[in-house]
Design a protein around this motif. Sequence first.
Motif, mmCIF file in Angstrom:
data_model
loop_
_atom_site.group_PDB
_atom_site.id
_atom_site.type_symbol
_atom_site.label_atom_id
_atom_site.label_comp_id
_atom_site.label_asym_id
_atom_site.label_seq_id
_atom_site.Cartn_x
_atom_site.Cartn_y
_atom_site.Cartn_z
ATOM 1 N N ILE A 1 40.097 36.347 47.373
ATOM 2 C CA ILE A 1 40.908 37.591 48.159
ATOM 3 C C ILE A 1 41.186 38.418 46.836
ATOM 4 O O ILE A 1 41.074 39.583 46.824
ATOM 5 C CB ILE A 1 42.176 37.071 49.023
ATOM 6 C CG1 ILE A 1 41.481 36.389 49.987
ATOM 7 C CG2 ILE A 1 42.957 38.252 48.957
ATOM 8 C CD1 ILE A 1 42.587 35.740 51.159
ATOM 9 N N LEU A 2 41.914 37.745 45.805
ATOM 10 C CA LEU A 2 42.365 38.487 44.561
ATOM 11 C C LEU A 2 41.326 39.133 43.821
ATOM 12 O O LEU A 2 41.441 40.382 43.629
ATOM 13 C CB LEU A 2 43.127 37.355 43.539
ATOM 14 C CG LEU A 2 44.367 36.933 44.009
ATOM 15 C CD1 LEU A 2 44.941 36.113 42.917
ATOM 16 C CD2 LEU A 2 45.339 38.309 44.353
ATOM 17 N N ILE A 3 40.154 38.629 43.532
ATOM 18 C CA ILE A 3 39.170 39.230 42.852
ATOM 19 C C ILE A 3 38.542 40.145 43.849
ATOM 20 O O ILE A 3 38.186 41.503 43.273
ATOM 21 C CB ILE A 3 37.868 38.205 42.478
ATOM 22 C CG1 ILE A 3 38.631 37.042 41.647
ATOM 23 C CG2 ILE A 3 36.825 39.136 41.739
ATOM 24 C CD1 ILE A 3 38.542 37.279 40.367
ATOM 25 N N GLY A 4 38.237 39.974 45.059
ATOM 26 C CA GLY A 4 37.698 41.075 45.889
ATOM 27 C C GLY A 4 38.753 42.007 45.911
ATOM 28 O O GLY A 4 38.070 43.372 46.122
ATOM 29 N N LEU A 5 40.015 42.060 46.166
ATOM 30 C CA LEU A 5 40.998 43.272 46.205
ATOM 31 C C LEU A 5 40.865 44.006 44.956
ATOM 32 O O LEU A 5 40.643 45.292 44.877
ATOM 33 C CB LEU A 5 42.367 42.700 46.345
ATOM 34 C CG LEU A 5 42.734 42.226 47.833
ATOM 35 C CD1 LEU A 5 44.123 41.657 47.931
ATOM 36 C CD2 LEU A 5 42.193 43.058 48.721
ATOM 37 N N ILE A 6 40.873 43.149 43.803
ATOM 38 C CA ILE A 6 40.737 44.013 42.358
ATOM 39 C C ILE A 6 39.457 44.975 42.260
ATOM 40 O O ILE A 6 39.560 46.075 42.090
ATOM 41 C CB ILE A 6 40.797 43.153 41.553
ATOM 42 C CG1 ILE A 6 42.155 42.373 41.018
ATOM 43 C CG2 ILE A 6 40.538 43.641 39.913
ATOM 44 C CD1 ILE A 6 42.345 41.245 40.174
ATOM 45 N N ILE A 7 38.500 44.104 42.578
ATOM 46 C CA ILE A 7 37.034 44.983 42.556
ATOM 47 C C ILE A 7 37.299 46.084 43.510
ATOM 48 O O ILE A 7 36.461 47.252 43.363
ATOM 49 C CB ILE A 7 36.131 43.811 42.857
ATOM 50 C CG1 ILE A 7 35.910 42.805 41.992
ATOM 51 C CG2 ILE A 7 34.702 44.676 42.770
ATOM 52 C CD1 ILE A 7 35.684 43.281 40.164
ATOM 53 N N SER A 8 37.468 45.966 44.799
ATOM 54 C CA SER A 8 37.630 47.107 45.693
ATOM 55 C C SER A 8 38.446 48.122 45.176
ATOM 56 O O SER A 8 38.016 49.216 45.340
ATOM 57 C CB SER A 8 38.288 46.631 47.059
ATOM 58 O OG SER A 8 37.608 45.501 47.521
#
Length: 609
Positions: A535-542
Amino acid sequence: MTVCVKKHTIFSNCSQETIKMDPSDQKFFTVIDYVIFAVLLAASMGIGLYYALSGGRQRTTQEFLMADRSMGCLPVSLSLIASFQSAVAIIGVPAEIYTHGTQYWFIGCAYILGLFIPAHIFIPVFYRLRVSSAYQYLELRFSKAVRICGTFTFIFQMVIYMGVCVYTPAFALNAVTGFELWGTVLATGLVCTLYTTLGGLKAVIWTDVFQTVVMFAGQLAVIVVGVQKTGGVADVWRKVWEGNRISGLDLNPDPTERHTFWTLGVGGVFLMLSLYGVNQAQVQRYLSSRTEKEAVRSCYMVFPSLQLALALSCVMGLVMFARYYMFIVCFPQMVIYFVMDMLHGLPGLPGLFIACLFSAALSTISSAFNSLATVTMEDLIKPQYPAMTEARATLLSKVLAMSYGLLCLAMAYLTHLMGDSVLQVALKIFGMVGGPILGLFCLGMFFPWANSIGALVGLCAGLVVAFWLGIGSILNRSTRPLPLECGTNATIAIQTAFNNTTLSISLFFSQPSGLKRFYSLSYMWYSGFNCTTVILIGLIISFLTDVMPGTLYPLLGKLFCFLPEHLKKKLCCVTPLGQTVSERIDLIAKNLPVLNFLIFSSSLCITQN
Ligand SMILES: CC(C)(CO)[C@@H](O)C(=O)NCCC(=O)O
Ligand code: NA
């Protein structure tokens, strides 16, 4: 005699005391026991044949993979608990309770949120979208690439898991009774492949119902006879109490502590969500329900049966402790030894327990075969060949179910080469591979601004961190001795058996630091930790790849203030003029996960109605 030799190897590490029963010329199985085991296999085959020849005769993928979306809540709920309750739990949980006390029982607390959240968040989303595979959701929400990555991750998880499931009971039984190891693996693998291929999801669900009942009956028989032979309930209670096996609520916040209320009750919720919320085996059962209400009801009905399953295996561990409290270490095979010790001489009961063990295994691998065939068909093959005829698709699904059945046998051989506490292995697989998949679905459902690139990078990063942690923990295992949770009797046993050396080693034990501490994170946190990483990496990349309006300070917009408004919007990602800071904060606040989930699910409701 082989039986005798094998038994001695099991106990040679435990204690120098000998067990009272002389196992040398014990005959464990009578004809009636073999008959009961054969009846289990034959009945499962019969159910498979029945659904191959009745109804629509398995001529559509809707029937073969989705049971015509016609199931009621009772069979679905029993089938739901059967999917992830295998011989691993039946053997592993008593061994765990024997060695470490009843702390593990607190995982029952995680069942509350672990079933309530799937019932009211995941089921409505999947059911209303009318998908066949959970991964179809990922394409609707993100992109085809995310769907395919999710599918492969799931296949990987289930293929490893089913190897463990089919191997565990065969191995444990072989070690104690000399029951032919590979013959048993082959028999269960092939019978299961056959009825799954013939009868489709309907056969899988109805054999699950029958097998779950047999599973409960077998465990109950061991407990009843065990309590009687150990001297009654009061005597069992006294021994487990004196032996310090009744654990209180452990509120130690240390995340490296293997089992505490936090790791089990909170970390366990994530484990449950990855299994009961987004795992295709379970989602497929929700989707096979007649109505959404029926699906939600079946999820609710899992709660009491799962508590019963947990209670039976925990109590079995306690009765076993009352019987053998003089031994320090407990190997999973010892559970089988205990069962045979209790049930021998009672014709039919050893057979019932063998049936219980294999019911648990069969019901799990059949779910795995069918769900694997579903995702391979729906997510990998159908999108490539959209013009495929229904007849051909159904035939192909059957071939797939069968191929996964044969692959399972190969995986059983791979499991043979590994070695760890089986329960821990299974739960680690759920956490290491199921955790990132759960993260992917949460990213999609709760965070509207998450995009496809974010999801892909998030999943990959999550898997890398998961394997780094998982493999690191295996390589660094020896640095931390098992906690000595021994009562008076066990302590005496240690002192006599090991001449105090074990106790003095534990005095040198110190807290690990740095990376070692990271590696010693309790495996019960794996699901939650890996889900959060995604979730965290996904949000940052998004955020980096797709700018959310209102999240940037319009520095470029100010520099290029001479540009026309529409160009500025495009080049500098500037949000419409006149937006005040408080309006932007409002906008961000609106993106709080829970709030957004509500918006998302209500929009789903609206599109549905
Ligand atoms: C999935 C849980 C944790 C639910 O209690 C339990 O069924 C379990 O410990 N299963 C272990 C894996 C298995 O039995 O195959
Ligand atoms: Na099972």
